[in-house]
Motif scaffolding. Structure first.
Motif, PDB file in Angstrom:
ATOM      1  N   UNK A 141     -24.839 -53.754 -30.509  1.00  0.00           N
ATOM      2  CA  UNK A 141     -25.585 -54.160 -29.313  1.00  0.00           C
ATOM      3  C   UNK A 141     -24.641 -54.759 -28.270  1.00  0.00           C
ATOM      4  N   UNK A 142     -23.671 -55.538 -28.727  1.00  0.00           N
ATOM      5  CA  UNK A 142     -22.681 -56.091 -27.792  1.00  0.00           C
ATOM      6  C   UNK A 142     -21.854 -54.987 -27.159  1.00  0.00           C
ATOM      7  N   UNK A 143     -21.556 -53.936 -27.913  1.00  0.00           N
ATOM      8  CA  UNK A 143     -20.813 -52.795 -27.359  1.00  0.00           C
ATOM      9  C   UNK A 143     -21.655 -52.109 -26.275  1.00  0.00           C
ATOM     10  N   UNK A 144     -22.942 -51.933 -26.548  1.00  0.00           N
ATOM     11  CA  UNK A 144     -23.832 -51.334 -25.552  1.00  0.00           C
ATOM     12  C   UNK A 144     -23.892 -52.195 -24.298  1.00  0.00           C
ATOM     13  N   UNK A 145     -23.950 -53.507 -24.490  1.00  0.00           N
ATOM     14  CA  UNK A 145     -23.985 -54.413 -23.328  1.00  0.00           C
ATOM     15  C   UNK A 145     -22.682 -54.390 -22.550  1.00  0.00           C
ATOM     16  N   UNK A 146     -21.570 -54.202 -23.244  1.00  0.00           N
ATOM     17  CA  UNK A 146     -20.291 -54.099 -22.536  1.00  0.00           C
ATOM     18  C   UNK A 146     -20.287 -52.861 -21.632  1.00  0.00           C
ATOM     19  N   UNK A 169     -26.090 -55.108 -17.368  1.00  0.00           N
ATOM     20  CA  UNK A 169     -27.327 -55.483 -16.691  1.00  0.00           C
ATOM     21  C   UNK A 169     -28.551 -54.762 -17.250  1.00  0.00           C
ATOM     22  N   UNK A 170     -28.389 -54.095 -18.390  1.00  0.00           N
ATOM     23  CA  UNK A 170     -29.501 -53.375 -19.010  1.00  0.00           C
ATOM     24  C   UNK A 170     -30.371 -54.365 -19.771  1.00  0.00           C
ATOM     25  N   UNK A 171     -31.575 -54.549 -19.294  1.00  0.00           N
ATOM     26  CA  UNK A 171     -32.490 -55.512 -19.898  1.00  0.00           C
ATOM     27  C   UNK A 171     -32.878 -55.075 -21.307  1.00  0.00           C
ATOM     28  N   UNK A 172     -33.179 -53.800 -21.503  1.00  0.00           N
ATOM     29  CA  UNK A 172     -33.561 -53.322 -22.835  1.00  0.00           C
ATOM     30  C   UNK A 172     -32.436 -53.549 -23.835  1.00  0.00           C
ATOM     31  N   UNK A 173     -31.209 -53.381 -23.410  1.00  0.00           N
ATOM     32  CA  UNK A 173     -30.062 -53.605 -24.292  1.00  0.00           C
ATOM     33  C   UNK A 173     -29.909 -55.090 -24.608  1.00  0.00           C
ATOM     34  N   UNK A 174     -30.170 -55.925 -23.631  1.00  0.00           N
ATOM     35  CA  UNK A 174     -30.127 -57.367 -23.858  1.00  0.00           C
ATOM     36  C   UNK A 174     -31.195 -57.783 -24.865  1.00  0.00           C
ATOM     37  N   UNK A 175     -32.396 -57.251 -24.707  1.00  0.00           N
ATOM     38  CA  UNK A 175     -33.476 -57.539 -25.655  1.00  0.00           C
ATOM     39  C   UNK A 175     -33.101 -57.022 -27.046  1.00  0.00           C
ATOM     40  N   UNK A 176     -32.512 -55.832 -27.105  1.00  0.00           N
ATOM     41  CA  UNK A 176     -32.087 -55.257 -28.379  1.00  0.00           C
ATOM     42  C   UNK A 176     -31.088 -56.174 -29.088  1.00  0.00           C
ATOM     43  N   UNK A 177     -30.167 -56.752 -28.331  1.00  0.00           N
ATOM     44  CA  UNK A 177     -29.227 -57.714 -28.909  1.00  0.00           C
ATOM     45  C   UNK A 177     -29.985 -58.921 -29.445  1.00  0.00           C
ATOM     46  N   UNK A 221     -29.247 -68.552 -30.672  1.00  0.00           N
ATOM     47  CA  UNK A 221     -28.581 -67.527 -29.859  1.00  0.00           C
ATOM     48  C   UNK A 221     -29.588 -66.484 -29.379  1.00  0.00           C
ATOM     49  N   UNK A 222     -30.518 -66.097 -30.254  1.00  0.00           N
ATOM     50  CA  UNK A 222     -31.544 -65.127 -29.861  1.00  0.00           C
ATOM     51  C   UNK A 222     -32.366 -65.663 -28.692  1.00  0.00           C
ATOM     52  N   UNK A 223     -32.757 -66.931 -28.766  1.00  0.00           N
ATOM     53  CA  UNK A 223     -33.544 -67.524 -27.674  1.00  0.00           C
ATOM     54  C   UNK A 223     -32.770 -67.447 -26.363  1.00  0.00           C
ATOM     55  N   UNK A 224     -31.494 -67.768 -26.405  1.00  0.00           N
ATOM     56  CA  UNK A 224     -30.658 -67.704 -25.199  1.00  0.00           C
ATOM     57  C   UNK A 224     -30.594 -66.275 -24.660  1.00  0.00           C
ATOM     58  N   UNK A 225     -30.481 -65.312 -25.557  1.00  0.00           N
ATOM     59  CA  UNK A 225     -30.413 -63.908 -25.142  1.00  0.00           C
ATOM     60  C   UNK A 225     -31.721 -63.463 -24.506  1.00  0.00           C
ATOM     61  N   UNK A 226     -32.856 -63.817 -25.111  1.00  0.00           N
ATOM     62  CA  UNK A 226     -34.153 -63.445 -24.532  1.00  0.00           C
ATOM     63  C   UNK A 226     -34.371 -64.146 -23.186  1.00  0.00           C
ATOM     64  N   UNK A 227     -33.942 -65.395 -23.081  1.00  0.00           N
ATOM     65  CA  UNK A 227     -34.045 -66.111 -21.803  1.00  0.00           C
ATOM     66  C   UNK A 227     -33.220 -65.400 -20.727  1.00  0.00           C
ATOM     67  N   UNK A 228     -32.039 -64.918 -21.107  1.00  0.00           N
ATOM     68  CA  UNK A 228     -31.189 -64.172 -20.159  1.00  0.00           C
ATOM     69  C   UNK A 228     -31.895 -62.884 -19.725  1.00  0.00           C
ATOM     70  N   UNK A 229     -32.540 -62.193 -20.660  1.00  0.00           N
ATOM     71  CA  UNK A 229     -33.260 -60.960 -20.319  1.00  0.00           C
ATOM     72  C   UNK A 229     -34.383 -61.249 -19.325  1.00  0.00           C
ATOM     73  N   UNK A 230     -35.100 -62.349 -19.554  1.00  0.00           N
ATOM     74  CA  UNK A 230     -36.185 -62.725 -18.643  1.00  0.00           C
ATOM     75  C   UNK A 230     -35.631 -63.086 -17.266  1.00  0.00           C
ATOM     76  N   UNK A 231     -34.497 -63.754 -17.235  1.00  0.00           N
ATOM     77  CA  UNK A 231     -33.877 -64.081 -15.947  1.00  0.00           C
ATOM     78  C   UNK A 231     -33.470 -62.811 -15.200  1.00  0.00           C
ATOM     79  N   UNK A 232     -33.048 -61.804 -15.950  1.00  0.00           N
ATOM     80  CA  UNK A 232     -32.638 -60.536 -15.344  1.00  0.00           C
ATOM     81  C   UNK A 232     -33.843 -59.732 -14.856  1.00  0.00           C
TER      82      UNK A 232
END
Length: 168
Positions: free
Chosen positions: A80-85, A89-97, A109-120
């Motif tokens: 998932x980190x490779x996909x994000x690299x 800015x892909x929200x679906x990829x961020x959620x997948x991570x 860490x998951x909460x932070x990642x989901x919060x980032x997706x919502x911010x995006x």
């Protein structure tokens, strides 16, 4: 296993016409993952797609899901980190991570990642649902209820946010 999915013959035909076509291998991997439940076969086909086209973000996302389904969470997070690299800015990829982090039991860490997706993407219903589940797992019931209410508001009461998470 034989798949009833109509895409299987088309993807197989694409691979016959061009064995180096990453999209064909990824499509077969997707069908094996989501329709046939051939997780090992899915991983092999998706890995082949990635070998053929390391920049194919969708293959990385599906590969992440296949690894996660096998319980290989550290590898899923790395994929998932490779996909994000490739597409930061892909929200679906961020959620997948975040989903991979959730199943790896790394809730903070998951909460932070989901919060980032919502911010995006403030309309990302999946991110709200997973964030509410993450908060619930962390015992943060007030936050889980707040996020669920926000998801219902954002999505105008449509989908899982209204029916599945409203019991939190």
């Amino acid at each position: 296993a034989s798949s009833p999915n109509w895409s299987t013959p088309h993807a197989n035909r694409a691979i016959v016409l061009d064995p180096q076509l990453a999209e064909g291998h990824a499509s077969i991997g997707f069908v094996k993952l989501h329709h046939d439940w051939d997780l090992t076969g899915a991983v092999l086909d998706l890995r082949r797609a990635i070998e053929l086209n390391p920049g194919y973000t969708t293959a990385w996302q599906w590969y992440t899901a296949a690894l996660r389904a096998l319980g290989r969470f550290d590898e899923a997070i790395a994929a998932a980190n490779r996909a994000l690299a490739l597409d930061p800015f892909a929200v679906a990829t961020t959620v997948n991570l975040g989903i991979s982090q959730f199943f790896a039991r790394d809730m903070v860490t998951a909460a932070t990642t989901f919060e980032r997706a919502i911010a995006m993407a403030p309309q990302a219903e999946d991110a709200y649902n997973w964030l509410a589940s993450t908060y619930h797992t962390l015992g943060r019931m007030d936050d889980a209820q707040r996020i669920t209410a926000r998801a219902i508001e954002v999505q105008q009461g449509i989908g899982f946010a209204k029916t599945g998470m409203s019991a939190i």
